[in-house]
Design a protein around this motif. Structure first.
Motif, PDB file in Angstrom:
ATOM      1  N   ALA A   1       0.821  -1.209   0.000  1.00  0.00           N
ATOM      2  CA  ALA A   1       0.000   0.000   0.000  1.00  0.00           C
ATOM      3  C   ALA A   1       0.856   1.260   0.000  1.00  0.00           C
ATOM      4  CB  ALA A   1      -0.918   0.007   1.220  1.00  0.00           C
ATOM      5  N   ILE A   2       2.174   1.091   0.075  1.00  0.00           N
ATOM      6  CA  ILE A   2       3.071   2.234   0.216  1.00  0.00           C
ATOM      7  C   ILE A   2       4.387   1.907  -0.475  1.00  0.00           C
ATOM      8  CG2 ILE A   2       4.076   1.485   2.427  1.00  0.00           C
ATOM      9  CD1 ILE A   2       3.695   4.449   3.355  1.00  0.00           C
ATOM     10  N   THR A   3       5.049   2.925  -1.016  1.00  0.00           N
ATOM     11  CA  THR A   3       6.307   2.706  -1.721  1.00  0.00           C
ATOM     12  C   THR A   3       7.219   3.912  -1.528  1.00  0.00           C
ATOM     13  OG1 THR A   3       7.267   2.035  -3.846  1.00  0.00           O
ATOM     14  CG2 THR A   3       5.533   3.709  -3.913  1.00  0.00           C
ATOM     15  N   CYS A   4       8.459   3.799  -1.976  1.00  0.00           N
ATOM     16  CA  CYS A   4       9.412   4.888  -1.758  1.00  0.00           C
ATOM     17  C   CYS A   4       9.099   6.081  -2.663  1.00  0.00           C
ATOM     18  CB  CYS A   4      10.836   4.406  -1.986  1.00  0.00           C
ATOM     19  SG  CYS A   4      11.182   3.827  -3.653  1.00  0.00           S
ATOM     20  N   ARG A   5       9.394   7.279  -2.142  1.00  0.00           N
ATOM     21  CA  ARG A   5       9.223   8.513  -2.903  1.00  0.00           C
ATOM     22  C   ARG A   5      10.583   9.154  -3.196  1.00  0.00           C
ATOM     23  NH1 ARG A   5       4.906  12.810  -0.752  1.00  0.00           N
ATOM     24  NH2 ARG A   5       6.041  12.429   1.192  1.00  0.00           N
TER      25      ARG A   5
ATOM     26  N   ASP B   1      15.499   3.814   4.630  1.00  0.00           N
ATOM     27  CA  ASP B   1      16.365   4.624   3.772  1.00  0.00           C
ATOM     28  C   ASP B   1      15.574   5.670   2.989  1.00  0.00           C
ATOM     29  OD1 ASP B   1      18.632   3.182   4.472  1.00  0.00           O
ATOM     30  OD2 ASP B   1      18.474   1.813   2.760  1.00  0.00           O
ATOM     31  N   PHE B   2      14.232   5.572   3.016  1.00  0.00           N
ATOM     32  CA  PHE B   2      13.419   6.352   2.088  1.00  0.00           C
ATOM     33  C   PHE B   2      12.276   7.086   2.779  1.00  0.00           C
ATOM     34  CE2 PHE B   2      15.151   2.737  -0.218  1.00  0.00           C
ATOM     35  CZ  PHE B   2      15.742   3.357  -1.306  1.00  0.00           C
ATOM     36  N   ASP B   3      11.893   8.193   2.158  1.00  0.00           N
ATOM     37  CA  ASP B   3      10.612   8.820   2.443  1.00  0.00           C
ATOM     38  C   ASP B   3       9.573   8.036   1.649  1.00  0.00           C
ATOM     39  OD1 ASP B   3       8.678  10.833   3.217  1.00  0.00           O
ATOM     40  OD2 ASP B   3       8.840  11.589   1.174  1.00  0.00           O
ATOM     41  N   MET B   4       8.522   7.567   2.326  1.00  0.00           N
ATOM     42  CA  MET B   4       7.561   6.655   1.704  1.00  0.00           C
ATOM     43  C   MET B   4       6.219   7.351   1.487  1.00  0.00           C
ATOM     44  SD  MET B   4       9.329   3.737   1.562  1.00  0.00           S
ATOM     45  CE  MET B   4       8.254   2.297   1.624  1.00  0.00           C
ATOM     46  N   PHE B   5       5.560   6.981   0.382  1.00  0.00           N
ATOM     47  CA  PHE B   5       4.259   7.568   0.054  1.00  0.00           C
ATOM     48  C   PHE B   5       3.343   6.477  -0.479  1.00  0.00           C
ATOM     49  CE2 PHE B   5       1.241  10.319  -2.253  1.00  0.00           C
ATOM     50  CZ  PHE B   5       0.960  11.224  -1.238  1.00  0.00           C
ATOM     51  N   TYR B   6       2.044   6.788  -0.542  1.00  0.00           N
ATOM     52  CA  TYR B   6       1.043   5.787  -0.880  1.00  0.00           C
ATOM     53  C   TYR B   6       1.085   5.359  -2.344  1.00  0.00           C
ATOM     54  CZ  TYR B   6      -0.904   7.324   3.556  1.00  0.00           C
ATOM     55  OH  TYR B   6      -1.064   7.647   4.871  1.00  0.00           O
ATOM     56  N   VAL B   7       0.868   4.061  -2.569  1.00  0.00           N
ATOM     57  CA  VAL B   7       0.533   3.542  -3.890  1.00  0.00           C
ATOM     58  C   VAL B   7      -0.952   3.819  -4.107  1.00  0.00           C
ATOM     59  CG1 VAL B   7       0.350   1.458  -5.304  1.00  0.00           C
ATOM     60  CG2 VAL B   7       2.253   1.709  -3.691  1.00  0.00           C
ATOM     61  N   ASP B   8      -1.314   4.335  -5.273  1.00  0.00           N
ATOM     62  CA  ASP B   8      -2.728   4.635  -5.538  1.00  0.00           C
ATOM     63  C   ASP B   8      -3.001   4.437  -7.026  1.00  0.00           C
ATOM     64  OD1 ASP B   8      -5.327   5.305  -5.011  1.00  0.00           O
ATOM     65  OD2 ASP B   8      -4.961   7.447  -4.764  1.00  0.00           O
ATOM     66  N   VAL B   9      -3.441   3.231  -7.392  1.00  0.00           N
ATOM     67  CA  VAL B   9      -3.564   2.871  -8.806  1.00  0.00           C
ATOM     68  C   VAL B   9      -4.955   3.122  -9.378  1.00  0.00           C
ATOM     69  CG1 VAL B   9      -1.759   1.123  -8.600  1.00  0.00           C
ATOM     70  CG2 VAL B   9      -4.156   0.450  -8.308  1.00  0.00           C
TER      71      VAL B   9
ATOM     72  N   TYR C   1      -7.119   7.039  -0.763  1.00  0.00           N
ATOM     73  CA  TYR C   1      -5.779   7.617  -0.740  1.00  0.00           C
ATOM     74  C   TYR C   1      -4.692   6.563  -0.952  1.00  0.00           C
ATOM     75  CZ  TYR C   1      -5.488   6.051   4.153  1.00  0.00           C
ATOM     76  OH  TYR C   1      -5.475   5.301   5.299  1.00  0.00           O
ATOM     77  N   ASN C   2      -5.029   5.271  -0.852  1.00  0.00           N
ATOM     78  CA  ASN C   2      -4.102   4.234  -1.302  1.00  0.00           C
ATOM     79  C   ASN C   2      -4.901   3.090  -1.911  1.00  0.00           C
ATOM     80  OD1 ASN C   2      -4.455   1.967   0.702  1.00  0.00           O
ATOM     81  ND2 ASN C   2      -3.643   3.451   2.163  1.00  0.00           N
ATOM     82  N   SER C   3      -4.316   2.472  -2.919  1.00  0.00           N
ATOM     83  CA  SER C   3      -4.950   1.330  -3.586  1.00  0.00           C
ATOM     84  C   SER C   3      -3.881   0.605  -4.389  1.00  0.00           C
ATOM     85  CB  SER C   3      -6.080   1.789  -4.519  1.00  0.00           C
ATOM     86  OG  SER C   3      -5.592   2.662  -5.526  1.00  0.00           O
ATOM     87  N   SER C   4      -3.960  -0.714  -4.417  1.00  0.00           N
ATOM     88  CA  SER C   4      -3.019  -1.512  -5.202  1.00  0.00           C
ATOM     89  C   SER C   4      -3.703  -2.795  -5.635  1.00  0.00           C
ATOM     90  CB  SER C   4      -1.740  -1.811  -4.410  1.00  0.00           C
ATOM     91  OG  SER C   4      -2.025  -2.461  -3.191  1.00  0.00           O
ATOM     92  N   THR C   5      -3.142  -3.425  -6.654  1.00  0.00           N
ATOM     93  CA  THR C   5      -3.780  -4.558  -7.314  1.00  0.00           C
ATOM     94  C   THR C   5      -2.869  -5.782  -7.296  1.00  0.00           C
ATOM     95  OG1 THR C   5      -5.018  -3.077  -8.769  1.00  0.00           O
ATOM     96  CG2 THR C   5      -4.778  -5.347  -9.500  1.00  0.00           C
TER      97      THR C   5
END
Length: 224
Positions: free
Chosen positions: A48-52, A75-83, A90-94
């Motif tokens: 539901a979240i990935t690196c930015r 190691d990363f600033d992370m933000f939402y996956v939203d497909v 605000y987040n969505s993934s498949t």
């Protein structure tokens, strides 16, 4: 200290629903599903979240880490996956459920969880609910039907929840499922930001070997 939860299944469907808001810091690992049948178990899952962007100057770039080079969430600033194209999520993934031809779903369970504390602190009130859309379908609410594992440890505020979705998956079959609104925090912390979901599906198929299928689940700290 990492937290772990294994996916679970039951052959007969949903057990007793947990009262709304029920949470436990530890849930014993126990058998949730067993069957002796021709068939198997498959899973679909996603984050539901990935690196930015990288915050550690020695870390690989976000794009290179996504491509498979070594990297850690802290190691990363992370933000939402939203497909999806839905402004209300605000987040969505498949993820894809791949069933062999002529299979019948005997049980399906959805698991979701993550860290509520990173660059922000998410409230736990939505830990026990997400949205799911079957292939070609619209979002449907899913509510945890067993106690939610929730534990604060080593700078993380981790939770894991699950629910029986057999009826939906049996009707829809294989294909791409989308899960949205997993209650996870974005940003950066030493513990890292993480979150996602797994859909576990047991199926019957006369063309496959006879197998003893079993899945266990629970929620506890692992490691030293």
């Amino acid at each position: 200290m990492p937290l772990a939860l294994a996916a679970c299944l039951t052959a007969t469907g949903t057990g007793s629903a947990a009262p709304p808001g029920t949470e436990k810091t530890r849930i014993d690992f126990a058998q949730r599903y067993r069957a002796l049948q021709h068939g198997g178990i498959v899973r679909a899952a996603n984050s539901a979240i990935t690196c930015r962007r990288a915050v550690d100057r020695t870390a690989e770039s976000c794009a290179r880490a996504r491509g498979g080079l070594p990297g850690a969430n802290d190691d990363f600033d992370m933000f939402y996956v939203d497909v999806d194209d839905d402004p209300n999520t605000y987040n969505s993934s498949t993820g894809e459920v791949r069933l062999p031809p002529h299979s019948r779903v005997s049980y399906a369970r959805l698991y979701w969880g993550g860290n509520l504390r990173a660059g922000e602190q998410k409230p736990p009130k939505d830990n026990g609910r997400v949205l799911i859309a079957e292939p070609g379908g619209a979002y449907k609410p899913v509510i945890a039907d067993t106690p939610v594992g929730h534990r604060v440890t080593d700078g993380a505020d981790a939770f894991q929840a699950s629910a029986d979705v057999t009826r939906l998956v049996r009707s829809a079959g294989g294909g791409a499922y989308t899960v949205a609104q997993v209650n996870v925090a974005k940003g950066h912390s030493k513990a890292g930001a993480w979150g996602g979901w797994t859909l576990v599906v047991a199926y019957e198929n006369a063309a496959e070997p006879l197998r003893a299928l079993a899945v266990y689940d629970g929620f506890d700290a692992t490691g030293g």
